[in-house]
Design a protein around this motif. Structure first.
Motif, PDB file in Angstrom:
ATOM      1  N   LEU A  79     -39.000  98.169  43.928  1.00  0.00           N
ATOM      2  CA  LEU A  79     -38.903  99.254  42.959  1.00  0.00           C
ATOM      3  C   LEU A  79     -38.577  98.739  41.567  1.00  0.00           C
ATOM      4  O   LEU A  79     -39.076  99.264  40.560  1.00  0.00           O
ATOM      5  N   ARG A  80     -37.761  97.710  41.502  1.00  0.00           N
ATOM      6  CA  ARG A  80     -37.414  97.136  40.193  1.00  0.00           C
ATOM      7  C   ARG A  80     -38.646  96.557  39.513  1.00  0.00           C
ATOM      8  O   ARG A  80     -38.883  96.789  38.319  1.00  0.00           O
ATOM      9  N   LEU A  81     -39.443  95.794  40.259  1.00  0.00           N
ATOM     10  CA  LEU A  81     -40.661  95.250  39.664  1.00  0.00           C
ATOM     11  C   LEU A  81     -41.640  96.372  39.327  1.00  0.00           C
ATOM     12  O   LEU A  81     -42.315  96.329  38.287  1.00  0.00           O
ATOM     13  N   GLY A  82     -41.717  97.380  40.194  1.00  0.00           N
ATOM     14  CA  GLY A  82     -42.574  98.524  39.896  1.00  0.00           C
ATOM     15  C   GLY A  82     -42.165  99.221  38.605  1.00  0.00           C
ATOM     16  O   GLY A  82     -43.020  99.634  37.810  1.00  0.00           O
ATOM     17  N   ALA A  83     -40.849  99.335  38.367  1.00  0.00           N
ATOM     18  CA  ALA A  83     -40.367  99.938  37.130  1.00  0.00           C
ATOM     19  C   ALA A  83     -40.770  99.101  35.928  1.00  0.00           C
ATOM     20  O   ALA A  83     -41.201  99.637  34.890  1.00  0.00           O
ATOM     21  N   ALA A  84     -40.647  97.778  36.053  1.00  0.00           N
ATOM     22  CA  ALA A  84     -41.030  96.888  34.951  1.00  0.00           C
ATOM     23  C   ALA A  84     -42.516  96.996  34.654  1.00  0.00           C
ATOM     24  O   ALA A  84     -42.938  97.044  33.488  1.00  0.00           O
ATOM     25  N   LEU A  85     -43.342  97.045  35.690  1.00  0.00           N
ATOM     26  CA  LEU A  85     -44.785  97.139  35.494  1.00  0.00           C
ATOM     27  C   LEU A  85     -45.186  98.490  34.920  1.00  0.00           C
ATOM     28  O   LEU A  85     -46.161  98.588  34.165  1.00  0.00           O
ATOM     29  N   SER A  86     -44.453  99.545  35.262  1.00  0.00           N
ATOM     30  CA  SER A  86     -44.772 100.854  34.690  1.00  0.00           C
ATOM     31  C   SER A  86     -44.475 100.869  33.192  1.00  0.00           C
ATOM     32  O   SER A  86     -45.240 101.448  32.402  1.00  0.00           O
ATOM     33  N   THR A  96     -37.347 112.808  39.259  1.00  0.00           N
ATOM     34  CA  THR A  96     -36.833 113.247  40.557  1.00  0.00           C
ATOM     35  C   THR A  96     -37.335 112.331  41.671  1.00  0.00           C
ATOM     36  O   THR A  96     -36.584 112.001  42.601  1.00  0.00           O
ATOM     37  N   CYS A  97     -38.574 111.912  41.579  1.00  0.00           N
ATOM     38  CA  CYS A  97     -39.105 110.949  42.558  1.00  0.00           C
ATOM     39  C   CYS A  97     -38.312 109.650  42.518  1.00  0.00           C
ATOM     40  O   CYS A  97     -38.063 109.030  43.559  1.00  0.00           O
ATOM     41  N   CYS A  98     -37.912 109.221  41.314  1.00  0.00           N
ATOM     42  CA  CYS A  98     -37.093 108.010  41.183  1.00  0.00           C
ATOM     43  C   CYS A  98     -35.758 108.195  41.912  1.00  0.00           C
ATOM     44  O   CYS A  98     -35.301 107.304  42.643  1.00  0.00           O
ATOM     45  N   PHE A  99     -35.132 109.364  41.716  1.00  0.00           N
ATOM     46  CA  PHE A  99     -33.886 109.670  42.423  1.00  0.00           C
ATOM     47  C   PHE A  99     -34.113 109.591  43.935  1.00  0.00           C
ATOM     48  O   PHE A  99     -33.317 108.976  44.669  1.00  0.00           O
ATOM     49  N   LEU A 100     -35.187 110.204  44.398  1.00  0.00           N
ATOM     50  CA  LEU A 100     -35.440 110.277  45.841  1.00  0.00           C
ATOM     51  C   LEU A 100     -35.763 108.904  46.426  1.00  0.00           C
ATOM     52  O   LEU A 100     -35.379 108.609  47.567  1.00  0.00           O
ATOM     53  N   LEU A 101     -36.460 108.073  45.675  1.00  0.00           N
ATOM     54  CA  LEU A 101     -36.782 106.739  46.166  1.00  0.00           C
ATOM     55  C   LEU A 101     -35.519 105.901  46.357  1.00  0.00           C
ATOM     56  O   LEU A 101     -35.345 105.237  47.389  1.00  0.00           O
ATOM     57  N   VAL A 102     -34.633 105.921  45.358  1.00  0.00           N
ATOM     58  CA  VAL A 102     -33.388 105.150  45.483  1.00  0.00           C
ATOM     59  C   VAL A 102     -32.505 105.734  46.568  1.00  0.00           C
ATOM     60  O   VAL A 102     -31.899 104.999  47.365  1.00  0.00           O
ATOM     61  N   LEU A 103     -32.435 107.055  46.635  1.00  0.00           N
ATOM     62  CA  LEU A 103     -31.648 107.702  47.686  1.00  0.00           C
ATOM     63  C   LEU A 103     -32.223 107.379  49.059  1.00  0.00           C
ATOM     64  O   LEU A 103     -31.477 107.089  50.007  1.00  0.00           O
ATOM     65  N   GLY A 104     -33.550 107.433  49.185  1.00  0.00           N
ATOM     66  CA  GLY A 104     -34.181 107.104  50.459  1.00  0.00           C
ATOM     67  C   GLY A 104     -33.892 105.678  50.882  1.00  0.00           C
ATOM     68  O   GLY A 104     -33.640 105.410  52.066  1.00  0.00           O
ATOM     69  N   ALA A 105     -33.915 104.747  49.919  1.00  0.00           N
ATOM     70  CA  ALA A 105     -33.583 103.355  50.236  1.00  0.00           C
ATOM     71  C   ALA A 105     -32.146 103.239  50.726  1.00  0.00           C
ATOM     72  O   ALA A 105     -31.849 102.517  51.684  1.00  0.00           O
ATOM     73  N   ALA A 106     -31.246 103.974  50.082  1.00  0.00           N
ATOM     74  CA  ALA A 106     -29.829 103.905  50.452  1.00  0.00           C
ATOM     75  C   ALA A 106     -29.570 104.493  51.830  1.00  0.00           C
ATOM     76  O   ALA A 106     -28.710 104.011  52.575  1.00  0.00           O
ATOM     77  N   LEU A 107     -30.323 105.524  52.199  1.00  0.00           N
ATOM     78  CA  LEU A 107     -30.091 106.204  53.466  1.00  0.00           C
ATOM     79  C   LEU A 107     -30.946 105.665  54.608  1.00  0.00           C
ATOM     80  O   LEU A 107     -30.924 106.207  55.710  1.00  0.00           O
TER      81      LEU A 107
END
Length: 401
Positions: free
Chosen positions: A41-48, A289-300
């Protein structure tokens, strides 16, 4: 799918599970499991962000592209138009990762880890960017008249508070990150516990909410009202990951999302000034919101099935990619467009930035970080050493009082 199966697969905790006891060890449970998906996700954020700067932000880039990039690459432009939201994802992940990486460590370990993480790649990126832009003669650069004085102050990473020009406009996020580290260092110095971190999140949330209205510039600078909800959300999600969720944490996360969606309007207006197209607030909120859900999904545990070790390298490349992509990439686009069509140019520049980032990581960041870590560790050990012993180590005679 039965709820019991869903819960076991996602490690989805109860809304009313009790918080950890005061003396409970935080080392149990999923808190120490590497989340490879966060590296991706971090690399995806950088590429975006890279795509936004290359194709999503057409104003001022026509000369390098030899035409308007939104017309040359309309399909990519439609997606890249919202690539700036990668910064929001960066800050979310940063709150999560910083809390995770420094739990159980001493304050000096926190400081050393931040210094060796931030500076080695940054120093070389500043130098590479300066050399490339100056050597090219500023034909496509958004930064003009780079001087030795400007380069030297940029090496401190404090060019923004000094009022100096950044060698690369993307560096503005580094100042926001440093302020977050400064605030979180207070809690690290006190000793990280569940209760203290929750209190920190609550106090920061309140301070950031009132900062714009109280007329205190220092408070506004320290609390970063536009981005505080993202960092707080990241920290809160980490607490859920480490200790399990409860109604308080869900409430804090929900409040952070509500504040973030409101503050997002300011970011939309900021980016709108560089874009001829209308930026939809509702689409921006949906992406955030998708960003929130992606990080939350990774955590859970939703992405625990992702165990691709190469994502560790992807995460390591994120920082140098971000540092190098804008000014160096724009210069590369201007040079390649003399020979190639738009699509191959975009592909080659993206690959070129990734390769350059890998070289910086492999040849500079890793070895220099090790040297800095050893030196800084020894230096901070002197804080616990008597002055007389320090003088003796330096070969000086202890003076008689």
């Amino acid at each position: 799918m039965p709820l019991s199966v869903l819960s076991s697969r996602w490690r989805f905790p109860s809304l009313i599970s009790a918080p950890p006891a005061a003396g409970a060890s935080p080392g149990t449970g999923p808190g120490h499991t590497r989340l490879y998906v966060l590296d991706g996700l971090r690399l995806g954020a950088a590429l975006s962000v890279l795509l936004f700067h290359y194709v999503g932000k057409p104003v001022g880039w026509e000369q390098a592209w030899r035409g308007a990039p939104d017309k040359l690459l309309p399909g990519v432009h439609a997606v890249a138009l919202y690539g700036w939201l990668g910064v929001e994802l960066f800050f979310l992940i940063s709150g999560f990762v910083i809390c995770m990486s420094c739990w159980g460590k001493r304050p000096r370990d926190f400081l050393v880890s931040r210094l060796i993480r931030l500076y080695p790649a940054y120093w070389v990126a500043v130098l590479i960017t300066s050399v490339v832009v100056v050597a090219a003669g500023y034909p496509f650069s958004t930064v003009k008249d780079i001087t030795a004085r400007t380069v030297l102050i940029n090496l401190t990473m404090l060019q923004q508070p000094y009022g100096a020009t950044a060698i690369d406009p993307s560096y503005w996020t580094l100042w926001v990150e440093m302020l977050f580290y400064l605030l979180f260092a207070v809690v690290v110095a006190m000793g990280l516990t569940y209760r203290r971190v929750v209190a920190f999140c609550g106090i920061w949330t309140f301070a950031a909410a009132i900062a714009p209205s109280v007329g205190l510039p220092l408070l506004d600078t320290l609390t970063q009202p536009a981005y505080a909800p993202l960092f707080v959300a990241g920290v809160t999600i980490y607490l859920m990951h480490r200790f399990g969720a409860n109604l308080l944490l869900w409430g804090l996360l929900g409040f952070s999302w509500l504040a973030a969606q409101y503050r997002l309007e300011g970011s939309v207006q900021m980016y709108q000034q560089w874009l001829p197209e209308h930026i939809s607030w509702s689409r921006s909120v949906a992406v955030m919101t998708c960003c929130f859900l992606l990080v939350l999904g990774a955590a859970l545990g939703a992405f625990d099935w992702i165990q691709w070790r190469w994502l560790t390298l992807a995460g390591a490349l994120t920082y140098p990619v971000y540092l190098l992509h804008q000014e160096v990439g724009l210069t590369m686009i201007g040079w390649l467009r003399q020979r190639l069509a738009p699509a191959p140019t975009l592909a080659m520049v993206t690959v070129g930035v990734l390769v350059l980032a890998w070289l910086v990581h492999r040849l500079v960041e890793r070895p220099l970080s090790r040297v800095l870590k050893r030196g800084l560790t020894v230096s901070f050990e002197s804080f616990a050493t008597d002055d007389g012993d320090l003088l003796a180590r330096a070969g000086r005679v202890r003076s008689t009082p």
